[in-house]
Design a protein around this motif. Structure first.
Motif, short mmCIF file in Angstrom:
data_model
loop_
_atom_site.label_atom_id
_atom_site.label_comp_id
_atom_site.label_asym_id
_atom_site.label_seq_id
_atom_site.Cartn_x
_atom_site.Cartn_y
_atom_site.Cartn_z
N VAL A 125 -10.40 3.77 -7.73
CA VAL A 125 -10.68 4.91 -6.84
C VAL A 125 -9.80 4.53 -5.63
CG1 VAL A 125 -12.47 5.46 -5.06
CG2 VAL A 125 -13.27 4.68 -7.49
N VAL A 126 -9.14 5.77 -5.26
CA VAL A 126 -8.10 5.72 -4.13
C VAL A 126 -8.63 6.83 -3.16
CG1 VAL A 126 -5.64 6.13 -3.77
CG2 VAL A 126 -6.55 5.25 -5.96
N GLN A 185 -12.57 7.03 5.33
CA GLN A 185 -12.19 6.32 4.37
C GLN A 185 -13.61 5.83 3.51
OE1 GLN A 185 -9.82 2.63 4.61
NE2 GLN A 185 -8.69 3.43 3.25
N LEU A 231 -14.45 6.51 -0.27
CA LEU A 231 -14.72 5.35 -1.33
C LEU A 231 -16.10 5.79 -2.07
CD1 LEU A 231 -13.65 2.16 0.46
CD2 LEU A 231 -12.53 3.26 -1.63
N GLN A 232 -17.03 6.04 -1.15
CA GLN A 232 -18.27 6.44 -2.03
C GLN A 232 -18.24 7.57 -2.83
OE1 GLN A 232 -21.29 4.27 -1.15
NE2 GLN A 232 -21.67 5.10 -3.25
N ILE A 290 -16.44 6.43 -6.16
CA ILE A 290 -17.12 5.34 -6.71
C ILE A 290 -18.46 6.14 -7.58
CG2 ILE A 290 -18.95 3.65 -6.55
CD1 ILE A 290 -17.69 2.42 -4.12
N MET A 327 -11.04 -0.76 -6.12
CA MET A 327 -10.44 0.04 -4.93
C MET A 327 -9.00 -0.22 -4.53
SD MET A 327 -13.99 -0.81 -2.40
CE MET A 327 -15.50 -0.44 -2.95
N ASP A 347 -5.52 1.39 -2.18
CA ASP A 347 -5.14 1.99 -0.99
C ASP A 347 -4.09 2.96 -1.50
OD1 ASP A 347 -6.96 0.71 0.75
OD2 ASP A 347 -5.33 -0.34 1.59
N GLY A 364 -8.27 -3.92 1.33
CA GLY A 364 -8.67 -2.57 0.64
C GLY A 364 -8.42 -2.81 -0.95
N ARG A 406 -10.02 -4.33 -4.06
CA ARG A 406 -11.41 -5.02 -4.54
C ARG A 406 -11.73 -4.45 -5.92
NH1 ARG A 406 -12.62 -1.93 0.23
NH2 ARG A 406 -12.46 -3.09 2.17
N ALA A 434 -21.14 -2.27 -8.28
CA ALA A 434 -20.72 -0.86 -7.36
C ALA A 434 -21.77 0.16 -7.26
CB ALA A 434 -19.64 -0.19 -8.56
#
Length: 246
Positions: free
Chosen positions: A29-30, A84, A88-89, A92, A105, A107, A173, A175, A182
């Motif tokens: 996920v970016v 950000q 991310l959410q 995910i 995760m 960057d 960032g 992870r 998640a």
């Protein structure tokens, strides 16, 4: 709400016939905002190690989304800039809906090494933990501004005080999470505050974790994009705000 720009199917990494791919089911996920210069190489690098990459274009004013799509990513776009944490959410949620077993995760500015995705996922599996957290202070930093090093050390001390997590790097960032871990995340904070929020939730939910040495490269581009002194001041502001709230 995110708008889907590309429904491209997952790209599967090639493996030896009859053998299981260790990273099968892994998605990256970016979150991305105005990253048209770097996003293509970031996506292509990540796709060499996982089944799929989802880029969340957080209302960029440039062609970040198009460059990510051309590189092979699934692209989701926020109609307005939400930050950000929200990006991310969104990413995910999409990866989990696609059946991801692991979520990484990563960057968008090119400061992480795609080859180290394998190391993160291997640590997650081998240690049988819920979360793998990248640590530049156990690994390697290249070109880190002096002020940022000082601020990050302060952030580590703050994180240990407020969450009880004994970490060597609290604002990295890079992870990796199991799908079950998640699903427990509810990221609501933006800017750098979401980094502390993730760690708070790891502590509150008693998720097990391991730190993994990783490389962080501070380039002229990444510093202009927020990895320099101005972002260090933002981290300090976020930490002060969290301290007041508590």
């Amino acid at each position: 709400m995110a708008m889907k720009e590309n429904s491209m199917s997952m790209q599967l990494a090639e493996g030896v016939p009859g053998t299981a791919r260790p990273n099968a089911g892994a998605w990256v996920v970016v979150p991305a905002y105005n990253e048209s210069t770097s996003i293509g190489p970031v996506v292509r690098g990540a796709l060499a190690h996982v089944d799929g990459v989802v880029v969340v274009d957080d209302a960029s004013a440039d062609d970040t989304g198009e460059q990510a799509r051309l590189a092979g990513a699934v692209v989701l776009r926020h109609p307005v800039n939400l930050g950000q944490g929200a990006a991310l959410q969104t990413g995910i949620s999409h990866a989990l809906a696609e059946g991801a077993r692991y979520i990484v995760m990563f960057d968008a500015d090119g400061q992480h090494e795609a080859a180290e995705i394998d190391r993160m996922l291997a640590a997650l599996r081998d240690s049988k933990v819920d979360v793998a957290l990248g640590s530049r202070f156990k690994g390697t930093t290249v070109g880190m501004p002096r002020l940022r090093r000082v601020v990050l050390k302060l952030a580590i001390a703050f994180t240990r005080l407020t969450t009880g997590l004994k970490l060597s790097d609290s604002h990295n960032g890079f992870r990796a999470f199991t799908a079950d871990a998640a699903r427990q995340l509810r990221i609501r904070q933006n800017r750098m505050a979401h980094a502390s929020e993730i760690l708070e939730q790891i502590g509150q939910r008693r998720l097990t974790f391991v730190e993994v040495p990783v490389t962080i490269r501070y380039t002229d581009y990444s510093k202009r994009k927020g990895q320099g002194n101005s972002e260090s001041l933002n981290i300090l502001l976020d930490l002060m705000t969290q301290w007041i709230r508590k």
